[in-house]
Design an enzyme around this catalytic site. Structure first.
Site, PDB file in Angstrom:
ATOM      1  CB  THR A 198     -12.588  28.880 -11.030  1.00  0.00           C
ATOM      2  OG1 THR A 198     -13.519  28.201 -11.863  1.00  0.00           O
ATOM      3  CG2 THR A 198     -13.078  30.314 -10.914  1.00  0.00           C
ATOM      4  CG  ASP A 199     -12.947  25.737 -15.500  1.00  0.00           C
ATOM      5  OD1 ASP A 199     -13.691  26.086 -14.553  1.00  0.00           O
ATOM      6  OD2 ASP A 199     -13.042  24.619 -16.065  1.00  0.00           O
ATOM      7  CD  GLU A 200     -17.478  27.512 -12.307  1.00  0.00           C
ATOM      8  OE1 GLU A 200     -18.471  28.239 -12.257  1.00  0.00           O
ATOM      9  OE2 GLU A 200     -17.371  26.447 -11.678  1.00  0.00           O
TER      10      GLU A 200
ATOM     11  N   PRO B 122     -30.381  14.882  -8.298  1.00  0.00           N
ATOM     12  CG  PRO B 122     -30.154  16.838  -7.033  1.00  0.00           C
ATOM     13  CD  PRO B 122     -29.902  15.370  -6.992  1.00  0.00           C
TER      14      PRO B 122
ATOM     15  CG  PHE C   4     -12.874  20.138  -1.900  1.00  0.00           C
ATOM     16  CD1 PHE C   4     -12.433  18.839  -1.643  1.00  0.00           C
ATOM     17  CD2 PHE C   4     -13.041  20.539  -3.232  1.00  0.00           C
ATOM     18  CE1 PHE C   4     -12.155  17.963  -2.695  1.00  0.00           C
ATOM     19  CE2 PHE C   4     -12.767  19.674  -4.277  1.00  0.00           C
ATOM     20  CZ  PHE C   4     -12.310  18.392  -4.011  1.00  0.00           C
TER      21      PHE C   4
ATOM     22  CG  ASP D 285     -30.345  24.065 -16.725  1.00  0.00           C
ATOM     23  OD1 ASP D 285     -29.494  23.827 -15.844  1.00  0.00           O
ATOM     24  OD2 ASP D 285     -30.099  24.104 -17.938  1.00  0.00           O
TER      25      ASP D 285
ATOM     26  CG  LEU E 147     -22.796  16.546 -10.212  1.00  0.00           C
ATOM     27  CD1 LEU E 147     -24.319  16.632 -10.164  1.00  0.00           C
ATOM     28  CD2 LEU E 147     -22.314  16.531 -11.660  1.00  0.00           C
TER      29      LEU E 147
ATOM     30  CE1 TYR F 267     -16.262  30.576  -6.991  1.00  0.00           C
ATOM     31  CE2 TYR F 267     -16.713  29.521  -9.105  1.00  0.00           C
ATOM     32  CZ  TYR F 267     -15.889  29.705  -8.002  1.00  0.00           C
ATOM     33  OH  TYR F 267     -14.692  29.022  -7.919  1.00  0.00           O
TER      34      TYR F 267
ATOM     35  CB  SER G 252     -17.079  37.245  -7.014  1.00  0.00           C
ATOM     36  OG  SER G 252     -17.090  35.836  -6.882  1.00  0.00           O
ATOM     37  CE  LYS G 253     -11.815  32.194  -7.300  1.00  0.00           C
ATOM     38  NZ  LYS G 253     -11.016  32.069  -6.035  1.00  0.00           N
TER      39      LYS G 253
ATOM     40  CG  ASP H 208     -11.094  28.327   6.719  1.00  0.00           C
ATOM     41  OD1 ASP H 208     -12.267  28.653   7.029  1.00  0.00           O
ATOM     42  OD2 ASP H 208     -10.840  27.651   5.708  1.00  0.00           O
ATOM     43  CE  LYS H 209     -16.903  35.295   7.729  1.00  0.00           C
ATOM     44  NZ  LYS H 209     -17.543  36.067   6.643  1.00  0.00           N
TER      45      LYS H 209
HETATM   46  P1  NAD Z   1     -14.683  25.548  -0.259  1.00  0.00           P
HETATM   47  O1  NAD Z   1     -15.945  26.329  -0.343  1.00  0.00           O
HETATM   48  O2  NAD Z   1     -14.722  24.093   0.008  1.00  0.00           O
HETATM   49  O3  NAD Z   1     -13.733  26.188   0.866  1.00  0.00           O
HETATM   50  C1  NAD Z   1     -13.563  27.569   1.020  1.00  0.00           C
HETATM   51  C2  NAD Z   1     -12.859  27.806   2.348  1.00  0.00           C
HETATM   52  O4  NAD Z   1     -12.668  29.231   2.490  1.00  0.00           O
HETATM   53  C3  NAD Z   1     -13.680  27.353   3.564  1.00  0.00           C
HETATM   54  O5  NAD Z   1     -12.843  26.682   4.471  1.00  0.00           O
HETATM   55  C4  NAD Z   1     -14.201  28.663   4.157  1.00  0.00           C
HETATM   56  O6  NAD Z   1     -14.398  28.590   5.560  1.00  0.00           O
HETATM   57  C5  NAD Z   1     -13.080  29.614   3.793  1.00  0.00           C
HETATM   58  N1  NAD Z   1     -13.525  31.022   3.724  1.00  0.00           N
HETATM   59  C6  NAD Z   1     -14.625  31.517   3.106  1.00  0.00           C
HETATM   60  N2  NAD Z   1     -14.712  32.838   3.275  1.00  0.00           N
HETATM   61  C7  NAD Z   1     -13.620  33.202   4.008  1.00  0.00           C
HETATM   62  C8  NAD Z   1     -13.135  34.450   4.492  1.00  0.00           C
HETATM   63  N3  NAD Z   1     -13.801  35.583   4.262  1.00  0.00           N
HETATM   64  N4  NAD Z   1     -11.986  34.451   5.200  1.00  0.00           N
HETATM   65  C9  NAD Z   1     -11.307  33.304   5.443  1.00  0.00           C
HETATM   66  N5  NAD Z   1     -11.734  32.104   5.021  1.00  0.00           N
HETATM   67  C10 NAD Z   1     -12.871  32.055   4.306  1.00  0.00           C
HETATM   68  O7  NAD Z   1     -13.925  25.864  -1.622  1.00  0.00           O
HETATM   69  P2  NAD Z   1     -12.945  24.924  -2.481  1.00  0.00           P
HETATM   70  O8  NAD Z   1     -13.742  24.104  -3.400  1.00  0.00           O
HETATM   71  O9  NAD Z   1     -11.971  24.283  -1.570  1.00  0.00           O
HETATM   72  O10 NAD Z   1     -12.206  26.037  -3.366  1.00  0.00           O
HETATM   73  C11 NAD Z   1     -11.002  26.648  -2.906  1.00  0.00           C
HETATM   74  C12 NAD Z   1     -10.548  27.655  -3.942  1.00  0.00           C
HETATM   75  O11 NAD Z   1     -10.335  27.016  -5.189  1.00  0.00           O
HETATM   76  C13 NAD Z   1     -11.575  28.762  -4.207  1.00  0.00           C
HETATM   77  O12 NAD Z   1     -10.888  29.982  -4.364  1.00  0.00           O
HETATM   78  C14 NAD Z   1     -12.237  28.342  -5.517  1.00  0.00           C
HETATM   79  O13 NAD Z   1     -12.674  29.470  -6.232  1.00  0.00           O
HETATM   80  C15 NAD Z   1     -11.082  27.657  -6.209  1.00  0.00           C
HETATM   81  N6  NAD Z   1     -11.448  26.605  -7.176  1.00  0.00           N
HETATM   82  C16 NAD Z   1     -12.313  25.608  -6.807  1.00  0.00           C
HETATM   83  C17 NAD Z   1     -12.626  24.602  -7.730  1.00  0.00           C
HETATM   84  C18 NAD Z   1     -13.545  23.459  -7.355  1.00  0.00           C
HETATM   85  O14 NAD Z   1     -13.905  22.650  -8.229  1.00  0.00           O
HETATM   86  N7  NAD Z   1     -13.937  23.305  -6.113  1.00  0.00           N
HETATM   87  C19 NAD Z   1     -12.058  24.615  -9.007  1.00  0.00           C
HETATM   88  C20 NAD Z   1     -11.179  25.664  -9.348  1.00  0.00           C
HETATM   89  C21 NAD Z   1     -10.873  26.637  -8.410  1.00  0.00           C
HETATM   90  P1  TYD Z   2     -21.092  22.051  -9.290  1.00  0.00           P
HETATM   91  O1  TYD Z   2     -20.517  20.839  -8.612  1.00  0.00           O
HETATM   92  O2  TYD Z   2     -22.020  22.934  -8.520  1.00  0.00           O
HETATM   93  O3  TYD Z   2     -19.843  22.871  -9.867  1.00  0.00           O
HETATM   94  P2  TYD Z   2     -19.820  24.117 -10.914  1.00  0.00           P
HETATM   95  O4  TYD Z   2     -21.156  24.734 -10.995  1.00  0.00           O
HETATM   96  O5  TYD Z   2     -18.803  24.988 -10.270  1.00  0.00           O
HETATM   97  O6  TYD Z   2     -19.353  23.532 -12.222  1.00  0.00           O
HETATM   98  O7  TYD Z   2     -21.861  21.585 -10.592  1.00  0.00           O
HETATM   99  C1  TYD Z   2     -21.219  20.808 -11.576  1.00  0.00           C
HETATM  100  C2  TYD Z   2     -22.192  20.615 -12.699  1.00  0.00           C
HETATM  101  O8  TYD Z   2     -23.274  19.788 -12.228  1.00  0.00           O
HETATM  102  C3  TYD Z   2     -22.819  21.912 -13.161  1.00  0.00           C
HETATM  103  O9  TYD Z   2     -22.992  21.847 -14.575  1.00  0.00           O
HETATM  104  C4  TYD Z   2     -24.168  21.947 -12.454  1.00  0.00           C
HETATM  105  C5  TYD Z   2     -24.534  20.478 -12.343  1.00  0.00           C
HETATM  106  N1  TYD Z   2     -25.343  20.118 -11.146  1.00  0.00           N
HETATM  107  C6  TYD Z   2     -26.481  19.329 -11.304  1.00  0.00           C
HETATM  108  O10 TYD Z   2     -26.836  18.931 -12.431  1.00  0.00           O
HETATM  109  N2  TYD Z   2     -27.202  19.001 -10.192  1.00  0.00           N
HETATM  110  C7  TYD Z   2     -26.870  19.428  -8.953  1.00  0.00           C
HETATM  111  O11 TYD Z   2     -27.603  19.134  -7.968  1.00  0.00           O
HETATM  112  C8  TYD Z   2     -25.685  20.226  -8.788  1.00  0.00           C
HETATM  113  C9  TYD Z   2     -25.274  20.709  -7.444  1.00  0.00           C
HETATM  114  C10 TYD Z   2     -24.936  20.533  -9.930  1.00  0.00           C
END
Ligand code: NAD
Ligand code: TYD
Length: 359
Positions: A132-134, A213, A10, A288, A198, A158, A161-162, A31-32
């Site tokens: 991430t902020d998590e 949900p 993404f 939940d 979500l 998650y 690990s981050k 990318d894997k």
């Molecule tokens: P995503 O799950 O959409 O994409 C992850 C990508 O990494 C995929 O293309 C997957 O094929 C690739 N990948 C997974 N394992 C791999 C491996 N072993 N080797 C090579 N490629 C691999 O994730 P995203 O939402 O695009 O998040 C990208 C980064 O940003 C992550 O590090 C995530 O922790 C961080 N991040 C995400 C959010 C969010 O809201 N989505 C917010 C803050 C930070």
């Molecule tokens: P999510 O998009 O999984 O991101 P994160 O857990 O990394 O914040 O979830 C965002 C918020 O929405 C989180 O508080 C969990 C909640 N959530 C639901 O209430 N229903 C759902 O089906 C999903 C996937 C998430």
């Protein structure tokens, strides 16, 4: 060129498209292609010599070392990760493997590469960790937002690990002097987000007549940032960030989940009305998430003060664009909603008892 890992996911794919729209510096994309990696996201780059795609794993030290030697990137941006909290609860192993061991492997390959450089090439090299902020854990309702000095207290597999990966990056700077940068961003939304998270889940389920949900009472709070704003922040940190520093990135937009879902229903009612009734009727409170963090909030003043970055989108403008993108890309949705994803929907939602239906 720059090396982007996880560039078919993404945020990585949005980053590559934005990068190549703004400059001609080529991108090597490793990318894997897990379930979350989707080459369709980069279809518009077909035949573009500025994008070199390599299907491979960041845990593969020989592959990474060979790519660094062959392509000599001036920077590595590590987006690759397992990224979904619910999946990490059901199966944490892949999270430790990719997020921890993968980052370790990249750091070691990058260190050997960087130590072999000289002069300006060595001075200019960067390793940027996308985090991430998590990692900061959860906030009470009246606590101030996370700053760059907030102690790490990750609660999900998650987040843990981050956090572990972030600690490795920090140590590689402190011990070896590696020129690292880290960003800790809040929840992203926008085009090409896999419909397990979500916002895209609600949009796609709504359109397909399925329930929406909401975990528990839906009063968990997240800060939401439009993905293009996150990409701009990463570009700015790469360009001007101080080595060894971390930068918190957020949208100053805290919202309770139920309000996000209601907002999406309102937009869908406007842009893709049902024959009768409102999408609100599809909202379903379900059991939940275990260990669910109650509130995240980001203090993004450092990146604004030091690097001049601010989000351009408000939640209202960003979410409207996002809904419009999903409505215009039925094919993309249909394509990703297969195989692993369908199995996942059974695993994650089958055991969640319905709590209450609301209109
Ligand atoms: P995503 O799950 O959409 O994409 C992850 C990508 O990494 C995929 O293309 C997957 O094929 C690739 N990948 C997974 N394992 C791999 C491996 N072993 N080797 C090579 N490629 C691999 O994730 P995203 O939402 O695009 O998040 C990208 C980064 O940003 C992550 O590090 C995530 O922790 C961080 N991040 C995400 C959010 C969010 O809201 N989505 C917010 C803050 C930070
Ligand atoms: P999510 O998009 O999984 O991101 P994160 O857990 O990394 O914040 O979830 C965002 C918020 O929405 C989180 O508080 C969990 C909640 N959530 C639901 O209430 N229903 C759902 O089906 C999903 C996937 C998430």
């Amino acid at each position: 060129m720059i090396l982007v890992t996880g560039g078919a996911g993404f945020i990585g794919s949005n980053f590559i498209l934005d990068w190549l729209a703004q400059c001609d510096e080529p991108v090597l994309n490793l990318d894997k292609l897990t379930y979350a990696g989707n080459p369709d996201n980069l279809a518009s780059l077909a035949g573009d010599p500025r994008h070199v795609f390599v299907k491979g794993d960041i845990c593969d030290a020989a592959l990474v070392t060979g790519l660094l030697a062959r392509y000599q990137p001036r920077a590595i941006l590590n987006f690759a990760a397992e990224s979904h909290v619910d999946r990490s609860i059901h199966g944490p192993r892949d999270f430790v493997t990719t997020n921890v061991n993968g980052t370790f492997t990249l750091l070691e390959a990058a260190r050997a590469h960087w130590q072999g450089l000289a002069g300006e090439d060595k001075r200019a090299f960067r390793f940027l960790q996308v985090s991430t902020d998590e990692v900061y854990g959860t906030l009470g309702p009246d606590e101030g937002p996370f700053t760059e000095t907030t102690a790490y207290a990750p609660n999900s597999p998650y987040a843990a690990s981050k956090a572990a990966a972030d600690h490795l990056v920090r140590a590689w700077h402190h011990t070896y002097g590696m020129p690292t940068l880290s960003t800790n961003c809040s929840n992203n939304y926008g085009p090409c987000q896999f419909p397990e998270k979500l916002i895209p889940l609600v949009i796609t389920n709504a359109r397909q007549g399925k329930s929406l949900p909401v975990y528990g009472d839906g009063q968990q709070v997240r800060d939401w940032l439009y993905v293009a704003d996150h990409c701009a922040a990463i570009r700015r940190v790469l360009e001007a960030g101080r080595c060894g520093d971390t930068y918190n990135v957020g949208g100053w937009n805290e919202m309770a989940n139920l309000d996000v879902v209601r907002k999406l229903c309102g937009l869908l009612d406007e842009l893709a009305p049902k024959a009768a009734g409102s999408y609100l009727e599809q909202i379903l409170h379900v059991q939940d998430r275990p260990g669910h963090d109650r509130r995240y909030a980001i203090d993004a003043r450092k990146i604004e003060r030091e690097l001049g970055w601010k989000p351009l989108e408000t939640f209202d403008t960003g979410i409207r664009k996002t809904v419009a993108w999903y409505l215009a890309h039925d094919d993309w949705v249909r394509h990703v909603q297969s195989g692993d994803y369908l199995g996942w929907m059974d695993t994650n939602y089958a055991h969640r008892d319905t709590q209450e239906e609301i209109g």
